[in-house]
Motif scaffolding. Structure first.
Motif, PDB file in Angstrom:
ATOM      1  N   TYR A   1      -7.231  -5.548   1.646  1.00 52.68           N
ATOM      2  CA  TYR A   1      -6.830  -4.205   2.065  1.00 52.68           C
ATOM      3  C   TYR A   1      -8.032  -3.457   2.617  1.00 52.68           C
TER       4      TYR A   1
ATOM      5  N   THR B   1       0.850  -1.192   0.000  1.00 52.49           N
ATOM      6  CA  THR B   1       0.000   0.000   0.000  1.00 52.49           C
ATOM      7  C   THR B   1       0.886   1.243   0.000  1.00 52.49           C
TER       8      THR B   1
ATOM      9  N   ARG C   1      -7.009  -6.265  -3.039  1.00 58.08           N
ATOM     10  CA  ARG C   1      -7.722  -5.032  -2.730  1.00 58.08           C
ATOM     11  C   ARG C   1      -8.823  -5.257  -1.695  1.00 58.08           C
TER      12      ARG C   1
END
Lengths: 137, 200
Positions: free
Chosen positions: A98, A73, A95
């Protein structure tokens, strides 16, 4: 097929690791820490030796039995996703993980940044996500 | 104020919150993430400033009370000008539907009467928006972050003239691990008054 997820903080410390497939060879917790630290170092080297800078550093490590995808990130947290060698990419899963990290770890007032993640709600949601992804193929 | 004087030409911009019409606010929404971070900060403030879990819940409920007492004023103005509920059940369903809808964008999931005591009522929410991202660690498992909502409810009840003792409890089920129940124990004057109304 997603086998495991590891999260490494910006200093190279392992803050989360979870296996999802039964019957695979396991590392001891100490070996996991060493592996996270080593990966962190190797990642830093790969981004520095790139002939064209700036470089994102290593993104995939490929062998004949598994692949490790690294998603870093902007804040320096690394998500390592260990998968089958047949996995083409993990853009969507990384993603989504995350997103879960942002929701259930960073928005949790009882979590201290950079420390190991021990949050039931995050665990449950990661399990759910991986089940979904693995079922979808 | 300083914002609006700094950019006088931007007529397309939304006006500052203090200059907006009070009644035109039904679709005003706040980012969940911004709210979650704010609430997380409130929680860690409460953790730092309090000696135990009960003390902490009291602090959260006080925060909620300050929100509720102001919020009641606004919502009565917006949703039901010139009307005041005098019956207990009407007030409860006002909280269960109108208040919940304005605060959380949905109606609460259950409104029940306590089985053991006549003066107890419960409102449950299967997944409260404000505690959606919060997992209470095991060593503090008695803590219910819903105490904040409890405070809001207490303030609304007080403001409506229905004083009650309000507490929040986690009533987790397998399906809804974050389910929270707000327990309201009404003052006996409230029940007496309601009985008088019924007799009429």
């Amino acid at each position: 097929m997603l086998h495991a997820i590891l999260i490494i903080n910006k200093a190279g410390g392992l803050i989360y690791n979870r296996d999802f497939t039964e019957g695979l060879a396991k590392l001891t917790s100490n070996e996991y820490l060493v592996m996270a630290g080593t990966f962190h170092g190797v990642h830093a080297i790969t981004s520095r030796i790139s002939p064209v800078s700036p470089s994102s550093g290593m993104e995939v490590l490929e062998t004949d039995t598994f692949k490790i995808f690294c998603f870093q990130t902007l804040t320096g947290v690394k998500f390592l996703l260990i998968t089958d060698p047949s996995q083409a990419n993990v853009d969507v899963p990384s993603r989504r993980v995350y997103e879960l990290y942002a929701d259930f770890v960073m928005k949790n007032p009882f979590y201290n940044p950079e420390m190991p993640i021990r949050i039931d709600l995050f665990d449950a949601n990661v399990q759910k996500l991986v089940r979904q992804l693995n079922a979808a193929g | 104020m300083s914002q609006s004087t700094a950019r006088p030409s931007s007529s397309l911009r939304r006006p500052a919150i203090l200059e907006r019409n009070l009644s035109k606010g039904r679709s005003n929404e706040v980012s969940v993430a911004a709210y979650a971070f704010l609430f997380a900060e409130m929680l860690s403030y409460a953790t730092k400033k309090s000696s135990g879990i009960q003390d902490m819940e009291k602090k959260l409920s006080d925060f909620g009370y300050r929100v509720g007492i102001r919020f009641l004023e606004l919502i009565v103005f917006r949703e039901r000008p010139g009307r005041r509920d005098t019956r207990l059940l009407n007030v409860l369903s006002f909280i269960h539907s109108t208040i919940w809808k304005t605060l959380f964008g949905k109606v609460a999931d259950a409104l029940e009467k306590g089985t053991e005591n006549e003066d107890e009522y419960m409102i449950s929410d299967n997944e409260p928006n404000i505690t959606k991202f919060i997992a209470v660690p095991r060593e503090m498992s008695q803590l219910s972050c819903g105490a904040f909502i409890g405070g809001v409810v207490e303030a609304v009840l007080d403001g409506c003239g229905f004083p009650a003792r309000v507490s929040a409890h986690s009533t987790a089920t397998d399906q809804f691990p974050l389910r929270t129940t707000i327990l309201m124990k009404f003052d006996k004057t409230v029940l007496q008054r309601d009985k008088t109304f019924e007799a009429r």
